[in-house]
Enzyme design. Structure first.
Site, PDB file in Angstrom:
ATOM      1  N   GLU A 259      13.350  -1.157  -2.435  1.00 52.62           N
ATOM      2  CA  GLU A 259      12.387  -0.313  -2.078  1.00 52.62           C
ATOM      3  C   GLU A 259      12.965   0.778  -0.913  1.00 52.62           C
ATOM      4  O   GLU A 259      12.333   1.958  -1.058  1.00 52.62           O
ATOM      5  CB  GLU A 259      11.240  -1.258  -1.147  1.00 52.62           C
ATOM      6  CG  GLU A 259      10.674  -2.253  -1.950  1.00 52.62           C
ATOM      7  CD  GLU A 259       9.701  -1.628  -2.855  1.00 52.62           C
ATOM      8  OE1 GLU A 259       9.361  -0.457  -2.943  1.00 52.62           O
ATOM      9  OE2 GLU A 259       8.878  -2.352  -3.852  1.00 52.62           O
ATOM     10  N   ARG A 263      12.411   4.774  -2.275  1.00 53.05           N
ATOM     11  CA  ARG A 263      11.423   5.531  -1.212  1.00 53.05           C
ATOM     12  C   ARG A 263      12.184   6.322  -0.348  1.00 53.05           C
ATOM     13  O   ARG A 263      11.860   7.463  -0.168  1.00 53.05           O
ATOM     14  CB  ARG A 263      10.618   4.528  -0.626  1.00 53.05           C
ATOM     15  CG  ARG A 263       9.824   3.512  -1.446  1.00 53.05           C
ATOM     16  CD  ARG A 263       8.432   2.792  -0.844  1.00 53.05           C
ATOM     17  NE  ARG A 263       7.962   1.829  -1.500  1.00 53.05           N
ATOM     18  CZ  ARG A 263       6.703   1.238  -1.626  1.00 53.05           C
ATOM     19  NH1 ARG A 263       5.919   1.986  -0.564  1.00 53.05           N
ATOM     20  NH2 ARG A 263       6.232   0.520  -2.202  1.00 53.05           N
ATOM     21  N   ASP A 393      10.145  -2.906 -15.162  1.00 55.14           N
ATOM     22  CA  ASP A 393       9.857  -1.710 -15.561  1.00 55.14           C
ATOM     23  C   ASP A 393      10.921  -0.656 -15.144  1.00 55.14           C
ATOM     24  O   ASP A 393      11.323   0.061 -15.953  1.00 55.14           O
ATOM     25  CB  ASP A 393       8.582  -1.267 -14.751  1.00 55.14           C
ATOM     26  CG  ASP A 393       8.482  -1.656 -13.450  1.00 55.14           C
ATOM     27  OD1 ASP A 393       9.355  -2.069 -12.709  1.00 55.14           O
ATOM     28  OD2 ASP A 393       7.525  -1.383 -12.695  1.00 55.14           O
ATOM     29  N   GLU A 622       0.804   5.233 -12.168  1.00 54.66           N
ATOM     30  CA  GLU A 622       1.854   5.368 -13.613  1.00 54.66           C
ATOM     31  C   GLU A 622       0.905   5.891 -14.467  1.00 54.66           C
ATOM     32  O   GLU A 622       1.329   6.593 -15.276  1.00 54.66           O
ATOM     33  CB  GLU A 622       1.983   3.728 -14.039  1.00 54.66           C
ATOM     34  CG  GLU A 622       3.080   3.231 -13.152  1.00 54.66           C
ATOM     35  CD  GLU A 622       2.313   2.434 -11.708  1.00 54.66           C
ATOM     36  OE1 GLU A 622       3.402   2.178 -10.753  1.00 54.66           O
ATOM     37  OE2 GLU A 622       1.099   2.650 -11.580  1.00 54.66           O
TER      38      GLU A 622
END
Length: 783
Positions: A259, A263, A393, A622
């Protein structure tokens, strides 16, 4: 006694002074004042003339034009002078341009030439226009003549209806006005966070309280590039001030590597590029990357899930025991770490970013698919779930994006991507018909052996909607993963996934999508298994009687049985030609009719329906991400229409009167149930893709120059204009720093010599020096 010298005209008779002269005769002080004023005025005139000449000679040095994302820095820098000859360049292994020949500044008289009357006027380049590499997708879907969806009935957000509606947004049709509304939404989300959670990671918009996670102002850094792109300059300055004064990576802070990497590190790198090289962001990115490097201290180089910050000395001695991780957290590192490695010239960071791909090449796979659970020891499988959804993903996403980012120089991730998409097509990609439209979705399964994967569970996550954009990006760069000539083209697959994702918004009363759904047959039971024959994509023909069969090379008689799968209206495009251009598809071919067509009744496609597994919505990006790629690749306005109606749902039900937005806990009621949290990715990704969907300027972040990381932070492709500019800026800075260091070294050396001379002089003067010392300094006679 000497006489005073007489003046030359002493012999002339003097006239008597006039009354004026008697009262205005000049004293010595008055004469001094006149002389002083005269000298001062002369000096001022000389200074003005000197500056005028210098200004004329330097007038061809121009200030940089305003940056595409606004003037975000207070400092102004001058452009580098033109070079006589363009330097020859070659790409090294990291995509950095290496100069092969030295270049000299242009001649000093070029400014005179530029200002001569005979100079030719500058020719303005023609305005940029949109180009659509997958324009053949235009018209793949049509708006319905009448919208009968539950969204239209209950929320009054209807496809094809441009009446204002209760939200007042339906009658806004121009891209510019729609983009302005999205910009207002970005500002509103920022205002809610700033008012209720400034400096904290996220905000609980409903309860107006801050949320902590890593204690690093996550929303501020994650939103920075969105604010820049949207031209919200005041908000950018607020964010920059906080980053400069409060963003710290404190020793001992335990953070989730994945993360923080996508980010915060990704956000800082993107801000550095979009701010035209604001050193603050690169400096902070370097500090963070240094502290994250400890995560790679495992047996294989696969990073651990959590990492504890430590100072430089602590990082030297720290190590992590091997442990389990997942595919997404292990495989979503290369874009950020190869980017910062190239910027800083740090091979350790660059290599750490790429190491995972080489580990993956030797790991167990299932027809190109990898286990969702992996181990940092050597990448072996710990959970054989096959999915490109949550926990897997972005690993597949970074395979194609790393290749594109590297300017197509890194072949390993591309090879992994091609093999993986073959597995996706064989085992996870599902083609369905919902009674009104044909579409596709990507589901989940479990791996048993290399070419043995169980049947899919037909679950579809909103997270998996990114796959549509992934297929489209690959096709835009001429990558085809078709199983056979009659298979769906990668562009078609992207469009079909985009349609399935849009229906998650379209067929819900609130117009905001649930987080996950389950597909079944409309008449009950599970969907039929995948059919990968050459005819699986063809529409069943309408039979009227016996007819002579025409032999089809791609469809043998054994495969002539009518499928129970989906129908398609277009044949896939041919692979790209040698020149690299995307070819358009030929006219759709029809499947051959069976010899005994008169006696057979061919069934139509199975009609599928879905039910919700999770009725919550988390403001995810998405679906709009894939619509953004569909618009950029095809130019079909239907994707802007779909996107606008999705945005209307967020605006109507998720916008809070006190500032900010909130997630929903039940999308099936009108009004829906409101939850509390506003995710940082709502501004960083969701609203950014909405904003870019309505962008009218083709020069803003073109997809042949930029790649978005999985958090929608744009990074320039190696060798692109933005990348070259950054590399040259850093090269010039390193040269200047090197010259400064040389100057300081020379000054220090001179100072040491001077001190040594003084010391020896004192020794010699005091009689303590040797004859050699005295002779060497010409002081032998002092003692």
């Amino acid at each position: 006694m000497a006489l005073k010298q007489q003046p030359a005209n002493a012999g002339l008779p003097r006239r008597a002074p006039t009354p004026f002269e008697k009262t205005h005769s000049k004293t010595g002080w008055e004469r001094f004042y006149i002389v002083a004023v005269t000298v001062s005025v002369s000096a001022l005139l000389a200074t003005l003339i000197t500056f005028g000449v210098l200004n004329f000679l330097m007038s061809d040095v121009q200030l940089p034009s305003q940056h595409a994302f606004g003037e975000l820095q207070g400092a102004v820098t001058l452009q580098q002078p033109d070079l006589k000859t363009a330097p020859q360049q070659q790409m090294d292994g990291r995509g950095a341009a290496a100069l092969l020949n030295a270049t000299a500044p242009a001649a000093a008289n070029t400014s005179l030439t530029a200002h001569s009357p005979a100079a030719a006027p500058l020719i303005q380049p023609p305005p940029a226009v949109w180009t659509y590499p997958l324009e053949y997708l235009k018209g793949y879907y049509q708006l319905p003549p009448q919208d009968t969806s539950s969204r239209c009935q209950q929320s009054k957000i209807c496809d094809g209806d441009h009446s204002c509606g209760p939200d007042g947004l339906g009658c806004i049709t121009s891209a510019k006005e729609r983009q302005d509304k999205v910009r207002n939404a970005i500002a509103w989300a920022w205002a809610g966070y700033r008012q209720h959670a400034w400096g904290h990671d996220e905000v609980n918009g409903l309860s107006k309280t801050p949320r902590g996670w890593f204690n690093m102002g996550l929303t501020i850094v994650d939103s920075l590039d969105t604010l820049m792109i949207a031209g919200l300059h005041e908000e950018v300055q607020q964010a920059r001030h906080w980053v400069a004064n409060h963003l710290q990576f404190k020793d001992g802070n335990n953070v989730q590597f994945f993360e923080v990497n996508i980010r915060i590190l990704g956000g800082l790198l993107s801000a550095y590029y979009l701010s035209d090289g604001d050193d603050l962001y690169l400096h902070k990115a370097q500090q963070l990357a240094d502290r994250l490097m400890v995560a790679f201290n495992t047996s294989s180089g696969i990073p651990v899930t959590y990492v504890q910050f430590a100072d430089a000395e602590g990082r030297k001695h720290s190590s992590h025991g091997d442990s389990g991780t997942n595919a997404a957290e292990a495989g979503t590192i290369s874009m950020e770490f190869t980017t910062i490695g190239r910027l800083l010239g740090r091979d350790d960071m660059f290599d750490a970013g790429n190491e995972f791909w080489y580990v993956l090449m030797t790991s167990q796979n299932f027809s190109g698919l990898y286990c969702m659970g992996l181990h940092t020891q050597d990448g072996h499988c710990t959970d054989p779930k096959m999915s490109i959804g949550s926990a897997a993903d972005s690993m597949y996403e970074y395979m194609i994006k790393q290749w594109v980012l590297s300017n197509k120089t890194q072949e390993v991730p591309l090879q992994l991507y091609k093999e993986a998409m073959v597995g996706v097509r064989k085992f996870l990609l599902r083609h369905i018909y919902d009674g009104t439209a044909h579409m596709s979705f990507v589901s989940e399964a479990r791996g048993n052996s290399y070419n043995d994967i169980s049947a899919t569970n037909d679950r579809f996550e909103h997270l998996t909607c990114f796959a549509g954009g992934m297929f489209l990006l690959g096709r835009m760069h001429n990558i085809s993963t078709k199983l056979h000539d009659d298979d769906f083209d990668d562009g078609e697959v992207g469009a079909r996934i985009g349609r399935a994702c849009y229906e998650m918004y379209h067929q819900v009363p609130s117009g905001v999508a649930p987080d996950s759904i389950q597909y079944t047959r409309a008449d009950g039971g599970t969907l039929p298994p995948n059919d990968h024959s050459a005819r699986s994509r063809m529409a069943p023909p309408k039979l009227k009687g016996p007819r002579k069969r025409t032999q089809h090379k791609k469809a043998p008689a054994a495969a002539a049985k009518a499928p129970e799968g989906d129908a398609a209206v277009q044949q896939a495009p041919k692979p790209a030609d040698a020149a690299g251009a995307v070819e358009k598809p030929e006219q759709a071919k029809r499947a051959p009719k069976p010899e005994d067509a008169a006696q057979q009744v061919q069934p139509g496609p199975v009609i599928a329906k879905w039910s919700q597994q999770s009725s919550a919505d988390f403001l995810r990006p998405e679906a709009i991400e894939t619509l953004f790629y569909l618009w950029r690749s095809s130019g079909d306005p239907i994707y802007r229409e779909w996107g606008w109606n999705m945005f209307r749902g967020f605006e109507r039900w998720c916008r809070l009167a006190s500032g900010g937005y909130a997630t929903l806990n039940n999308v099936n009621t009108v009004p829906p149930g409101i939850a509390d949290k506003m995710e940082s990715f709502f501004v960083a990704e969701t609203l950014k893709y909405f904003y870019m969907l309505f962008e009218e300027d083709p020069t803003v972040l073109p997809l042949d120059q930029w790649v978005f990381n999985t958090e929608a932070h744009p990074l320039p492709i190696w060798g692109s204009a933005a990348d070259k500019k950054a590399q040259e800026r850093l090269r010039q800075r390193r040269l200047a720093q090197h010259k400064l260091e040389q100057q300081r070294h020379a000054e220090a050396e001179a100072l040491r010599e001077q001190e040594a001379l003084q010391q020896r002089t004192q020794q010699v003067a005091g009689g303590k020096g040797t004859p050699k010392d005295r002779d060497g300094y010409g002081l032998a006679g002092l003692v």
